[in-house]
Design a protein around this motif. Sequence first.
Motif, PDB file in Angstrom:
ATOM      1  N   THR A   1       0.837  -1.200   0.000  1.00  0.00           N
ATOM      2  CA  THR A   1       0.000   0.000   0.000  1.00  0.00           C
ATOM      3  C   THR A   1       0.867   1.244   0.000  1.00  0.00           C
TER       4      THR A   1
ATOM      5  N   TYR B   1      -3.967   2.893   7.536  1.00  0.00           N
ATOM      6  CA  TYR B   1      -3.501   2.259   6.302  1.00  0.00           C
ATOM      7  C   TYR B   1      -4.667   1.890   5.401  1.00  0.00           C
TER       8      TYR B   1
ATOM      9  N   PRO C   1      -6.003  -2.982   2.567  1.00  0.00           N
ATOM     10  CA  PRO C   1      -4.739  -2.248   2.471  1.00  0.00           C
ATOM     11  C   PRO C   1      -3.827  -2.411   3.678  1.00  0.00           C
TER      12      PRO C   1
ATOM     13  N   GLY D   1      -5.477   3.117   1.432  1.00  0.00           N
ATOM     14  CA  GLY D   1      -6.042   2.380   0.309  1.00  0.00           C
ATOM     15  C   GLY D   1      -7.152   3.161  -0.369  1.00  0.00           C
TER      16      GLY D   1
END
Length: 363
Positions: free
Chosen positions: A83, A173, A244, A177
């Motif tokens: 990612t 995170y 992600p 994404g």
Amino acid sequence: MKRILTLLPLALMIACSTSPETEALDTLCKELFPAGEPGAAVLVMKGDDILFDKGYGLADLETRAPIDGNTFFNIASVSKQFTAVAVLQLAEAGKLSLDDAVAMYFPFRHALWKEVRIKHLLSHSSGVPDGRGYLTREEKIKADDALSMEYLAELDHLHFLPGTAYEYINPTYTLCGKLVEIVSGQPFEEYMAEHVFRPSGMERTLYFNPDRQDLIPNMAHSYLKDEDWKEYDYGEETFFATRPDGGIYTSIHEFVNWEKALREDRVLSEASRTDAHTPHIPVSGSPWSTYQNHPNTWYGYGWFIEPASDSTREVIYHTGDNGCFKAFAARYPADDALVLVFANRDDWDRYALMQQIEKIFGF
């Protein structure tokens, strides 16, 4: 022509030589991952030479399928580096800047998002708390990306000033994404397949989807040891289906191709790779997170870094835990080496094994 090792040829081409080092590692792994139980795939590469490549135990206790280099594991948070690379690709293309405020891309209510930068999301230094505790266990088990991020829209506080401390959390995170989707105009999985996996020679690597589990080749299940072994992945463990932050299924053989793509700057420029592997925030001693909170440890963008010291070489790595999948992928730049351990059981000390492998091979 750049050499990309595909799945089956790699398995056929590898001829690992026997040495005191490989014999020592084999003995160690046989003790950790006994035959007839869930186990692990283990690989050590130096330069272009595969020094060790062996599977231990079973991928599936029902079918009794053995683990080998082509077994697909959920690599959990090792997925974060992929990612991060996608975000860095978009920065290279001039479609975003790592210094951009998150508020530029998301209509979140609170002004705090004007202070949180993309680079803070990538380095776990945003100060954003993990606010998913209000979900029921059933919701957590079935949670996808959208549900995992839902609380962020109403978030009204940070744990600390962005960029000043380390706190490892997954929803930021997952937010990265979504950022990839917004900026690229492509669905996240489509972007990753086109711009990250395929250019790396990871032809069969993919993200977990509870409705498409049949697409995962040579799929391992993870197992928890209670009175007996019981399956412990999707349906048994929470937040398994977010992508992600930890949703990739891949094999040690396909991950070798990822390592080569990074070395050869095929998915990321040398400058961006160096930036990702630069210590951006200290992990050691953080009061906010215990995850990988070891001495001389930092976080870059998608990787942990332990800089070289008087007694150790630099190691750039990531760990992953999801259900009872447990993994680590470690790069040793001074030795041009890679160490992979992907397991479907979690009753072993990952950091201790990492240090033992370093000692055996002199990394």
